[in-house]
Write a protein that holds these residues in place. Structure first.
Motif, short mmCIF file in Angstrom:
data_model
loop_
_atom_site.label_atom_id
_atom_site.label_comp_id
_atom_site.label_asym_id
_atom_site.label_seq_id
_atom_site.Cartn_x
_atom_site.Cartn_y
_atom_site.Cartn_z
N LYS A 165 0.84 -1.21 0.00
CA LYS A 165 0.00 0.00 0.00
C LYS A 165 0.87 1.26 0.00
O LYS A 165 0.54 2.24 -0.66
CB LYS A 165 -0.95 0.02 1.20
CG LYS A 165 -2.13 -0.88 1.03
CD LYS A 165 -3.04 -0.36 -0.05
CE LYS A 165 -4.29 -1.16 -0.19
NZ LYS A 165 -5.03 -0.83 -1.40
N LEU A 166 1.97 1.24 0.75
CA LEU A 166 2.88 2.38 0.77
C LEU A 166 3.37 2.68 -0.64
O LEU A 166 3.39 3.84 -1.07
CB LEU A 166 4.05 2.12 1.71
CG LEU A 166 5.05 3.26 1.89
CD1 LEU A 166 4.38 4.45 2.58
CD2 LEU A 166 6.24 2.79 2.70
N TYR A 167 3.75 1.63 -1.37
CA TYR A 167 4.19 1.81 -2.76
C TYR A 167 3.04 2.28 -3.65
O TYR A 167 3.20 3.20 -4.45
CB TYR A 167 4.79 0.52 -3.32
CG TYR A 167 6.24 0.34 -2.96
CD1 TYR A 167 7.25 0.81 -3.80
CD2 TYR A 167 6.61 -0.29 -1.79
CE1 TYR A 167 8.59 0.64 -3.48
CE2 TYR A 167 7.95 -0.47 -1.45
CZ TYR A 167 8.92 0.01 -2.30
OH TYR A 167 10.25 -0.15 -1.96
N GLU A 168 1.88 1.64 -3.52
CA GLU A 168 0.74 1.98 -4.39
C GLU A 168 0.28 3.42 -4.21
O GLU A 168 0.05 4.12 -5.20
CB GLU A 168 -0.45 1.05 -4.10
CG GLU A 168 -0.29 -0.34 -4.63
CD GLU A 168 -1.45 -1.25 -4.28
OE1 GLU A 168 -1.43 -2.41 -4.72
OE2 GLU A 168 -2.40 -0.83 -3.58
N ILE A 169 0.14 3.85 -2.97
CA ILE A 169 -0.42 5.20 -2.77
C ILE A 169 0.59 6.30 -3.07
O ILE A 169 0.20 7.45 -3.24
CB ILE A 169 -1.03 5.38 -1.36
CG1 ILE A 169 0.01 5.23 -0.25
CG2 ILE A 169 -2.19 4.44 -1.16
CD1 ILE A 169 -0.55 5.40 1.16
N ASN A 170 1.86 5.94 -3.17
CA ASN A 170 2.88 6.96 -3.48
C ASN A 170 3.41 6.86 -4.90
O ASN A 170 4.23 7.67 -5.31
CB ASN A 170 4.02 6.89 -2.47
CG ASN A 170 3.59 7.45 -1.13
OD1 ASN A 170 3.23 8.62 -1.02
ND2 ASN A 170 3.56 6.61 -0.11
N LYS A 171 2.93 5.87 -5.66
CA LYS A 171 3.34 5.72 -7.05
C LYS A 171 2.88 6.94 -7.84
O LYS A 171 1.70 7.24 -7.90
CB LYS A 171 2.73 4.45 -7.63
CG LYS A 171 3.14 4.17 -9.05
CD LYS A 171 2.48 2.91 -9.54
CE LYS A 171 2.86 2.64 -10.98
NZ LYS A 171 2.17 1.45 -11.48
N GLY A 172 3.82 7.64 -8.40
CA GLY A 172 3.49 8.82 -9.20
C GLY A 172 3.04 10.02 -8.39
O GLY A 172 2.62 11.02 -8.94
N ASN A 173 3.12 9.91 -7.07
CA ASN A 173 2.71 11.02 -6.20
C ASN A 173 3.82 12.07 -6.20
O ASN A 173 4.90 11.84 -5.67
CB ASN A 173 2.45 10.51 -4.78
CG ASN A 173 2.03 11.59 -3.82
OD1 ASN A 173 1.70 12.70 -4.21
ND2 ASN A 173 2.03 11.25 -2.53
N ALA A 174 3.55 13.21 -6.79
CA ALA A 174 4.57 14.27 -6.89
C ALA A 174 4.67 15.10 -5.62
O ALA A 174 5.65 15.81 -5.43
CB ALA A 174 4.24 15.18 -8.08
N GLY A 175 3.69 14.98 -4.76
CA GLY A 175 3.69 15.77 -3.52
C GLY A 175 4.43 15.08 -2.39
O GLY A 175 5.25 14.18 -2.59
N ARG A 176 4.12 15.50 -1.20
CA ARG A 176 4.70 14.93 0.01
C ARG A 176 4.26 13.47 0.13
O ARG A 176 3.08 13.16 -0.01
CB ARG A 176 4.19 15.75 1.20
CG ARG A 176 4.66 15.32 2.54
CD ARG A 176 4.22 16.33 3.61
NE ARG A 176 2.80 16.61 3.59
CZ ARG A 176 1.97 16.32 4.58
NH1 ARG A 176 2.41 15.78 5.69
NH2 ARG A 176 0.68 16.62 4.49
N PRO A 177 5.20 12.52 0.37
CA PRO A 177 4.84 11.11 0.48
C PRO A 177 3.77 10.88 1.56
O PRO A 177 3.78 11.51 2.60
CB PRO A 177 6.15 10.42 0.86
CG PRO A 177 7.22 11.34 0.39
CD PRO A 177 6.65 12.73 0.54
#
Length: 185
Positions: A42-54
């Motif tokens: 989930k940590l990887y999924e929700i931050n995949k391509g997330n340009a903002g704060r992790p």
């Protein structure tokens, strides 16, 4: 990242998209394994391509002793086996990966579950705490689990636990069952 082999019950838990899913089983049934795996994925999924704060994930246990003696060691060993680089910060109770943090918190003092936000949470051994205290801890965990996810999914809070009689999990998943709650035994 290496592949993990899951049992049928673990797979149901891992792939569940319900708002709340519980995997309840006896000792050695792989609860902590699948809870840890889901938190990391989930940590990887929700931050995949997330340009903002992790966006961090939360992992909750009944006591700080269990965090230090079990979770930090177990999660670190798990990450090592999966060839995932990480750093442990014992003072802040965080495990940092390249994509974000796993925040480890104790539920024994629910009033201390404050000051951060997560996008996903796993509660380990919910029924170890007295029912009243666990209800307060859960309310506070839900309040922390509010970071908006970039993919538009709802925030989820899952449980892994041994069966400890008719306490929080029974009350939450059986007595107050709903379509948003899945109990896997």
């Amino acid at each position: 990242m290496k592949k993990a082999t899951l049992t049928k019950s673990q797979s149901k838990f891992f792939t569940s998209t319900a708002r709340h899913t519980a995997f309840v089983g006896g000792y050695g049934s792989g609860k902590s394994f699948v809870g840890t795996l889901k938190a990391i994925v989930k940590l990887y999924e929700i931050n995949k391509g997330n340009a903002g704060r992790p966006i961090p994930v939360g992992y909750y246990l009944p006591t700080y002793g269990l965090i230090e003696d079990v979770a930090m060691v177990y999660i670190s060993e798990f990450l090592d086996k999966m060839n995932i680089k990480h750093q442990i910060n014992k003072s802040s109770k965080k495990i940092s990966l390249s994509v974000g943090d796993i925040i480890l918190r104790s539920m024994d003092n629910p009033s201390m579950i404050v000051g951060y936000e997560t996008g996903y949470a796993v509660i380990d051994e919910a029924d170890v705490l007295p029912l009243k205290k666990m209800k307060v801890a859960f309310k506070n965990i839900i309040a922390r689990n509010r970071r908006k996810l970039p993919n538009g999914e709802p925030n989820r809070t899952d449980f892994v636990s041994t069966p400890e009689g008719f306490s929080f999990l029974y009350d939450f998943f059986v007595k107050n069952a709903s379509k948003n709650k899945v109990l896997i035994k």
